[in-house]
Scaffold this motif. Structure first.
Motif, mmCIF file in Angstrom:
data_model
loop_
_atom_site.group_PDB
_atom_site.id
_atom_site.type_symbol
_atom_site.label_atom_id
_atom_site.label_comp_id
_atom_site.label_asym_id
_atom_site.label_seq_id
_atom_site.Cartn_x
_atom_site.Cartn_y
_atom_site.Cartn_z
ATOM 1 N N ASP C 67 -28.942 -19.033 -41.622
ATOM 2 C CA ASP C 67 -27.665 -18.700 -42.250
ATOM 3 C C ASP C 67 -27.821 -18.691 -43.768
ATOM 4 O OD1 ASP C 67 -25.995 -20.754 -39.810
ATOM 5 O OD2 ASP C 67 -26.266 -18.576 -39.839
ATOM 6 N N LEU C 68 -28.600 -19.637 -44.264
ATOM 7 C CA LEU C 68 -28.804 -19.681 -45.704
ATOM 8 C C LEU C 68 -29.626 -18.488 -46.151
ATOM 9 C CD1 LEU C 68 -28.047 -22.699 -44.934
ATOM 10 C CD2 LEU C 68 -29.343 -23.326 -46.954
ATOM 11 N N ARG C 69 -30.632 -18.165 -45.345
ATOM 12 C CA ARG C 69 -31.460 -17.013 -45.725
ATOM 13 C C ARG C 69 -30.632 -15.732 -45.703
ATOM 14 N NH1 ARG C 69 -35.813 -19.082 -41.913
ATOM 15 N NH2 ARG C 69 -36.930 -20.589 -43.206
ATOM 16 N N ALA C 70 -29.781 -15.638 -44.704
ATOM 17 C CA ALA C 70 -28.976 -14.409 -44.585
ATOM 18 C C ALA C 70 -27.990 -14.257 -45.720
ATOM 19 C CB ALA C 70 -28.229 -14.424 -43.254
ATOM 20 N N ASN C 71 -27.658 -15.370 -46.389
ATOM 21 C CA ASN C 71 -26.695 -15.295 -47.480
ATOM 22 C C ASN C 71 -27.354 -15.446 -48.835
ATOM 23 O OD1 ASN C 71 -23.723 -15.235 -46.458
ATOM 24 N ND2 ASN C 71 -24.837 -16.539 -45.037
ATOM 25 N N TYR C 72 -28.652 -15.104 -48.864
ATOM 26 C CA TYR C 72 -29.409 -15.162 -50.114
ATOM 27 C C TYR C 72 -28.809 -14.219 -51.128
ATOM 28 C CZ TYR C 72 -33.601 -14.411 -53.032
ATOM 29 O OH TYR C 72 -34.486 -14.300 -54.064
ATOM 30 N N PRO C 73 -28.678 -14.584 -52.392
ATOM 31 C CA PRO C 73 -28.914 -15.925 -52.895
ATOM 32 C C PRO C 73 -27.654 -16.787 -52.976
ATOM 33 C CG PRO C 73 -28.727 -14.404 -54.729
ATOM 34 C CD PRO C 73 -28.495 -13.594 -53.469
ATOM 35 N N TYR C 74 -26.504 -16.221 -53.331
ATOM 36 C CA TYR C 74 -25.365 -17.082 -53.674
ATOM 37 C C TYR C 74 -24.237 -17.033 -52.649
ATOM 38 C CZ TYR C 74 -27.505 -16.920 -58.353
ATOM 39 O OH TYR C 74 -28.367 -16.987 -59.404
ATOM 40 N N GLY C 75 -24.543 -16.460 -51.477
ATOM 41 C CA GLY C 75 -23.458 -16.206 -50.531
ATOM 42 C C GLY C 75 -22.709 -17.431 -50.039
ATOM 43 N N LEU C 76 -23.354 -18.592 -50.074
ATOM 44 C CA LEU C 76 -22.680 -19.776 -49.520
ATOM 45 C C LEU C 76 -22.109 -20.690 -50.601
ATOM 46 C CD1 LEU C 76 -25.069 -20.712 -46.597
ATOM 47 C CD2 LEU C 76 -22.925 -19.485 -46.516
ATOM 48 N N PHE C 77 -22.182 -20.257 -51.845
ATOM 49 C CA PHE C 77 -21.649 -21.102 -52.915
ATOM 50 C C PHE C 77 -20.141 -21.194 -52.772
ATOM 51 C CE2 PHE C 77 -25.721 -21.258 -54.192
ATOM 52 C CZ PHE C 77 -26.043 -21.209 -55.540
ATOM 53 N N ALA C 78 -19.602 -22.399 -52.977
ATOM 54 C CA ALA C 78 -18.163 -22.605 -52.812
ATOM 55 C C ALA C 78 -17.427 -22.578 -54.133
ATOM 56 C CB ALA C 78 -17.914 -23.938 -52.104
ATOM 57 N N VAL C 79 -18.153 -22.405 -55.206
ATOM 58 C CA VAL C 79 -17.504 -22.337 -56.517
ATOM 59 C C VAL C 79 -18.047 -21.105 -57.238
ATOM 60 C CG1 VAL C 79 -17.235 -24.832 -56.689
ATOM 61 C CG2 VAL C 79 -19.249 -23.742 -57.670
ATOM 62 N N PRO C 80 -17.321 -20.621 -58.212
ATOM 63 C CA PRO C 80 -17.841 -19.475 -58.969
ATOM 64 C C PRO C 80 -19.119 -19.864 -59.703
ATOM 65 C CG PRO C 80 -15.583 -20.010 -59.639
ATOM 66 C CD PRO C 80 -16.000 -21.039 -58.657
ATOM 67 N N LEU C 81 -19.946 -18.893 -59.942
ATOM 68 C CA LEU C 81 -21.253 -19.170 -60.525
ATOM 69 C C LEU C 81 -21.137 -19.870 -61.876
ATOM 70 C CD1 LEU C 81 -24.103 -18.840 -59.664
ATOM 71 C CD2 LEU C 81 -24.205 -16.644 -60.848
ATOM 72 N N ARG C 82 -20.046 -19.591 -62.603
ATOM 73 C CA ARG C 82 -19.921 -20.211 -63.915
ATOM 74 C C ARG C 82 -19.769 -21.727 -63.812
ATOM 75 N NH1 ARG C 82 -14.787 -17.277 -63.665
ATOM 76 N NH2 ARG C 82 -13.383 -18.695 -62.609
ATOM 77 N N GLU C 83 -19.393 -22.212 -62.629
ATOM 78 C CA GLU C 83 -19.293 -23.659 -62.454
ATOM 79 C C GLU C 83 -20.633 -24.267 -62.090
ATOM 80 O OE1 GLU C 83 -16.495 -24.743 -63.300
ATOM 81 O OE2 GLU C 83 -15.608 -22.754 -63.278
ATOM 82 N N VAL C 84 -21.581 -23.437 -61.699
ATOM 83 C CA VAL C 84 -22.868 -23.947 -61.242
ATOM 84 C C VAL C 84 -23.758 -24.191 -62.449
ATOM 85 C CG1 VAL C 84 -24.930 -23.385 -59.921
ATOM 86 C CG2 VAL C 84 -22.671 -22.757 -59.050
ATOM 87 N N VAL C 85 -24.222 -25.428 -62.597
ATOM 88 C CA VAL C 85 -25.047 -25.737 -63.755
ATOM 89 C C VAL C 85 -26.524 -25.836 -63.397
ATOM 90 C CG1 VAL C 85 -23.157 -26.928 -64.894
ATOM 91 C CG2 VAL C 85 -24.781 -28.232 -63.541
ATOM 92 N N ARG C 86 -26.833 -25.798 -62.103
ATOM 93 C CA ARG C 86 -28.247 -25.855 -61.713
ATOM 94 C C ARG C 86 -28.446 -25.067 -60.437
ATOM 95 N NH1 ARG C 86 -31.743 -30.299 -61.311
ATOM 96 N NH2 ARG C 86 -30.649 -31.293 -63.024
ATOM 97 N N VAL C 87 -29.548 -24.373 -60.391
ATOM 98 C CA VAL C 87 -29.913 -23.650 -59.169
ATOM 99 C C VAL C 87 -31.298 -24.110 -58.743
ATOM 100 C CG1 VAL C 87 -30.413 -21.399 -58.153
ATOM 101 C CG2 VAL C 87 -28.553 -21.631 -59.788
ATOM 102 N N HIS C 88 -31.449 -24.441 -57.467
ATOM 103 C CA HIS C 88 -32.776 -24.780 -56.930
ATOM 104 C C HIS C 88 -33.037 -23.892 -55.724
ATOM 105 C CE1 HIS C 88 -34.283 -28.144 -59.234
ATOM 106 N NE2 HIS C 88 -33.109 -28.746 -59.191
ATOM 107 N N ALA C 89 -34.289 -23.846 -55.317
ATOM 108 C CA ALA C 89 -34.606 -23.082 -54.109
ATOM 109 C C ALA C 89 -35.705 -23.799 -53.352
ATOM 110 C CB ALA C 89 -35.031 -21.663 -54.468
ATOM 111 N N SER C 90 -35.764 -23.546 -52.055
ATOM 112 C CA SER C 90 -36.809 -24.198 -51.270
ATOM 113 C C SER C 90 -38.057 -23.340 -51.307
ATOM 114 C CB SER C 90 -36.349 -24.366 -49.827
ATOM 115 O OG SER C 90 -36.347 -23.097 -49.217
ATOM 116 N N SER C 91 -39.158 -23.946 -50.904
ATOM 117 C CA SER C 91 -40.434 -23.245 -51.019
ATOM 118 C C SER C 91 -40.526 -22.079 -50.062
ATOM 119 C CB SER C 91 -41.580 -24.225 -50.799
ATOM 120 O OG SER C 91 -41.229 -25.135 -49.780
ATOM 121 N N GLY C 92 -39.826 -22.158 -48.946
ATOM 122 C CA GLY C 92 -39.815 -20.997 -48.063
ATOM 123 C C GLY C 92 -41.192 -20.564 -47.609
ATOM 124 N N THR C 93 -41.776 -21.346 -46.711
ATOM 125 C CA THR C 93 -43.102 -20.947 -46.218
ATOM 126 C C THR C 93 -43.004 -19.776 -45.255
ATOM 127 O OG1 THR C 93 -42.788 -22.765 -44.705
ATOM 128 C CG2 THR C 93 -44.328 -23.113 -46.505
#
Lengths: 296, 244, 432
Positions: C67-93
């Protein structure tokens, strides 16, 4: 001779006015505390008189009266607990229907208990022909009793509501029921108390005028309407004005005999009532401000 | 001290509060902020028994109070300063306050009542000045102080205030909030419902955000203050303009 | 020592109330702000208003990595991007990586939760912490970093790699706490021995290891070799990063931050909750995340919850060390086996080094499992008999404890590949 007649009518008007005033005060007390217009108010007067007559058969007069007042107060409380207490923000119509229903119930009960007969208490002092000379006018001592009792009732109520804690609590309840509840005041009990007090003063009035006006099972309905008229005339909720209004009505009724047949006497009060409701619902002495404050 | 779980309140068929849960711990100042019509007043009135919930539980000091009449809830120590002050207008200030002490009188604490009265006069000197004046003739801010004083006279363990700042001039609002903060400092427990989110969050420990009858956010007051969505929606800040 | 004593030792009744409130407000927020969840809830006819108790959580649908992959990258964020102060990602093997976001308050909470586990593990403001996770999109490094700064310790943002330099820094900078993966710690320990560096030249006291499963035997070895108190901690970027759970000094289970995360353990096949205390897949629901809330996220980690209270006084329940992944799970001739289990069997047998590999083939109808295990040098010079005995021991233990029959081959030390990140132990050649 004319002057003497005038004063007779005046005195009669004042006497009846007393009852009307007391019934009107009873209306006000219940209305202020609960917002309910209790059309069974007149029955309290009837019950007071009738019960006192029955008790007088084996009790001395003062005790009979006291007993009658207590019994009627109990009935008042019962009515509240049985019929009124569970009403949640009743509509005006509902409330009128319920109280009228209660009054019918009481009236029928009285009919079964005492029959159709007219009764009356004996004169407290003297008898039907005794009279006291006041400024050239012959006045029955019972009239003085009536006026005196009414005056004392009004005085006591005043003291009660303004100088005792319980009276203040009732006023608080009348002023703002929610705020009173938030002070921890048991508002439901205040409501019951208002019925009890109204019943008590109604009964007392019924006893004290019984020798003059006689008591019968059916007098309640008419009194209720006249008492209601008085309450409206003075401004619903304003007890001081109810006294004045009561006298006005009593006197008007009394003098009406001069100009129209006796049978129309009762129409006077209804006419006045309708006129007030149409033209000046806040009453002669009332104004909307005072009505809002709902002060006794 | 107060635990509300899954409260559902409706006016007739209109649902106003939806499965609402919150709690207030002893010694905390908790605030509920939200727009008009969000249901804040309904919540407080339900807690004090002026309204009955359709379902859910309200526990005050481990006791279920959801079905108790208002006077019992107040005598257990939960007081409300209602919206719009609601003083007894035709009675003087002093009588208003003494009526507030009804539950104390019932407990036979006459002396405490008079000590409390002095304490309230100390908190609100203007009330002492107007001791015998009819409550209806007081200014809005004075009436608010009277309403708070009246609620305090009951010696509550939890005091709830419904929009104490409403309709008051900004200077008076400051005073009122200072008093609420003072109550908290003295160890009191306060539940404050407010439209003036900024002032409320400044003095509160924790807050809940009520939107359309539902809690959408809760947390430490400073976190809510820092939350930019809150700032935009309730604090009226144009956050973007500030950051340019 | 507690970082947030009021929370960590909260009465469980108060905790339940808090969890209910936070779950309700999270569901309300999520329903409003995340179209993905609103659709999912509507599809099953669930309205957040219907939640009456914490048990009702099981009415809700799961969230999985896809589900997270299908909503890459910001589809599951619950706040507008301007509220997001940090973005991380998993290594995704495998497949696309998954992106997560944090608001200012999320970062604050994250730091506090990591501070909790650091404090529980013995770290204080007087410590010098060397973080050997790779700094970058991976949450491990930054998570521990901010938590360590919150505690007030001195943080060395070492990142991974350059083992020799790591050791030198540990010596020169007087590192007292090492943070990283357990296998990397083992590499450091072994490299130190190779370089002939005396352990006493180090100031190490604490080790906080995570990001991959590791056994008690490995802990013992690390603690002996490095003379540290080693604790496990657990986290995943989809939920937050490190700080979701961590061991206290009792080292008997990882305390979960239950005031911020609601955990369930479900049977990975039926997806029903297991009985209390039973093993299953860990499912986590975030209670306070603003930017990236997760509802019933299937972690694919196998564990069980310890219901009994811990001697440290924390009222937050513990999970046992992750036993493996449900997707690491191997089925060898119909038997469910986790590489973890093979590892723990091997370590108990004397003569083996903690490096192994499992190669699975299917040459006919049946699976063939071959376990390659590094043996100490001595054994290769010993009689053939000793080698055979060792192999037989291993085979017998595998059979009795795991129910699988394997072939075993002893290989020379260091002949198996070493990993700086997560070790890859399984080579599955079956084309299933």
């Amino acid at each position: 001779m004319f002057l003497e007649l005038f004063f007779q009518y005046l005195v009669a008007g004042l006497t009846y006015g007393t009852i009307y005033a007391v019934v009107g005060i009873g209306f006000n007390i219940i209305y202020n505390t609960t917002g309910i217009i209790n059309f069974a108010q007149g029955e309290f007067v009837m019950l007071g008189g009738m019960t006192a007559v029955s008790l007088h058969a084996f009790l001395p007069l003062p005790l009979a009266i006291a007993g009658a007042v207590l019994v009627t107060m109990a009935v008042g409380g019962l009515i509240e607990m049985l019929f009124i207490r569970w009403l949640v923000k009743p509509s005006v119509l509902r409330m009128i229907i319920i109280t009228i229903g209660v009054s019918i119930l009481i009236r029928e009960g009285a009919l079964h208990l005492w029959g159709e007969g007219i009764r009356s208490l004996p004169y407290f002092t003297g008898n039907e022909v005794s009279a006291i000379e006041i400024g050239g006018v012959r006045v029955s001592p019972q009239v003085l009793w009536a006026l005196g009792v009414a005056a004392i009732v009004v005085l006591l109520l005043n003291v009660f509501f303004h100088y005792t804690m319980l009276g203040r609590e009732m006023r608080a309840c009348a002023s703002n029921r929610d705020a009173a509840a938030l002070c921890g005041i048991p508002t439901r009990n205040m409501v019951t108390l208002s019925f009890v007090v109204s019943a008590g003063i109604g009964a007392l009035a019924g006893c004290v005028v019984s020798p003059i006006t006689q008591t019968q099972y059916g007098i309640g309905a008419g009194l209720a309407i006249k008492g209601f008229t008085v309450a409206i005339l003075g401004g619903l909720g304003n007890s001081m004005a109810a006294v004045g209004a009561g006298f006005i009505l009593g006197i008007l009724e009394s003098f009406s005999i001069w100009v129209m047949p006796t049978a129309y006497k009762d129409a006077i009060s209804i006419t006045i009532l309708l006129a007030m409701l149409f033209a000046r619902p806040s009453g002669l002495f009332g104004n909307s401000e005072a009505a809002r404050l709902k002060e006794f | 001290m107060l635990k509300v779980r899954n409260l559902d309140v409706a006016y007739g068929s209109l649902s106003v509060l939806h499965h609402l849960s919150l709690h207030v711990k002893q010694g905390e100042i908790v605030t509920i902020i939200g727009a008009n019509g969000a249901g804040k007043t309904t919540l407080l009135r339900t807690i004090t028994g002026l309204l009955r919930p359709r379902s859910g539980s309200i526990r005050f000091r481990e006791e279920e109070i959801g079905s108790l009449p208002t006077e019992n809830i107040v005598s257990r120590g939960c007081s409300l300063v209602p919206e719009g002050r609601q003083v007894f207008a035709a009675m003087p200030v002093r009588e208003n306050l003494l009526l507030g002490a009804y539950v104390q009188f019932k407990r036979g604490r006459r002396e405490e009542v008079h000590r409390d009265l002095e304490r309230i006069y100390g908190l609100f000197p203007v009330l002492k000045q107007r001791e015998h004046q009819l409550a209806g003739t007081l200014s809005g801010g004075e009436q608010q102080m009277l309403a708070i004083g009246r609620a305090l006279m009951a010696g509550p363990s939890l005091i709830m205030l419904d929009e104490p700042s409403m309709g008051l001039a900004p200077l008076i609002v400051k005073d009122i909030f200072a008093i609420v903060r003072q109550l908290g400092k003295e160890g009191g427990t306060v539940l404050l419902v407010e439209q003036n989110a900024r002032s409320a969050l400044r003095i509160a420990d924790r807050g809940y955000v009520l939107e359309n009858g539902r809690i959408v956010l809760e947390g430490a007051a400073e976190n809510l203050l820092a939350n930019r969505e809150i700032q935009r929606a309730y604090l009226g800040k144009d956050v973007d303009a500030e950051n340019k | 020592m507690y970082w947030q004593p009021d929370e960590e030792r909260m009465d469980r009744k108060d905790l339940e109330q808090l969890q209910l409130e936070r779950l309700e407000s999270t569901l309300n927020r999520v329903y409003l702000n995340v179209p993905f969840y609103r659709k999912k809830f509507d599809a099953i006819g669930f309205n957040p208003d219907d939640l009456r108790s914490l048990d009702d959580l099981r009415k809700l649908p799961f969230t999985v990595k896809d589900d997270l992959r299908a909503n890459y990258p910001y589809g599951l964020f619950a706040v507008p991007l301007r509220e997001v102060v940090r973005v991380h990602a998993s290594s995704g093997t495998t497949g696309m990586s998954t992106v997560v976001g944090y608001t200012k308050n999320d970062i604050k909470t994250w730091s506090d939760l990591v501070a909790r586990i650091l404090t529980a593990a013995g770290v204080t403001a007087d410590d010098v912490i060397q973080i050997s996770f790779n700094y970058g999109l991976f949450t491990g490094a930054f998570g521990l970093h901010y938590g360590a700064e919150r505690v007030g310790a001195s943080v060395i943002p070492m990142s991974a790699g350059n083992t020799k330099r790591q050791i030198k820094i540990m010596q020169d900078f007087k590192t007292t706490a090492l943070v990283g993966t357990p296998s990397y710690a083992m590499l450091i320990a072994d490299t130190m021995m190779e370089m002939g560096i005396n352990r006493n030249s180090l100031s190490l006291k604490w080790g906080l290891f995570g990001a991959e499963p590791w056994s008690d035997a490995m802990r013992k070895e690390l603690q002996e070799k490095l003379k540290i108190t080693a604790t496990d901690n657990y986290g995943l970027s989809e939920i937050m990063g490190p700080g979701v759970a961590g061991e206290c000094l009792a080292r008997n289970g990882l305390h979960i931050a239950e005031d911020h995360f609601l955990v369930e353990v479900v049977d990975p096949r039926t997806l029903q909750p297991v009985a209390p205390g039973e093993v299953g897949e860990l499912v986590i629901t975030t209670l306070t995340k603003e930017a990236f809330p997760m509802i019933r996220y299937r972690t694919r980690d196998l564990t069980r919850i310890i219901e009994e209270p811990c001697s440290c006084g924390r009222t937050m329940r513990r999970m046992v060390r992750v036993m493996g992944r449900t997707d690491d799970m191997l089925i060898i001739r119909g038997v469910n086996v986790f590489p973890q289990q093979i590892e723990s069997v091997l370590f108990e047998i004397e003569g083996t080094e903690p490096h192994y590999q499992i190669v699975i083939d299917r040459k006919g109808a049946l699976d063939d499992a071959l376990v390659l295990v590094e043996a100490s040098e001595k054994i290769f010079f010993d009689e053939m008999k000793k080698q055979t005995e060792l192999i037989e021991t291993i085979k017998k233990r595998m059979a009795s404890e795991l129910g699988i029959s394997v072939e075993v081959k002893l290989v020379e030390k260091k002949s198996l590949e070493r990993f700086e990140g997560k070790a890859k132990r399984v080579i599955d050649n079956r084309k299933l």
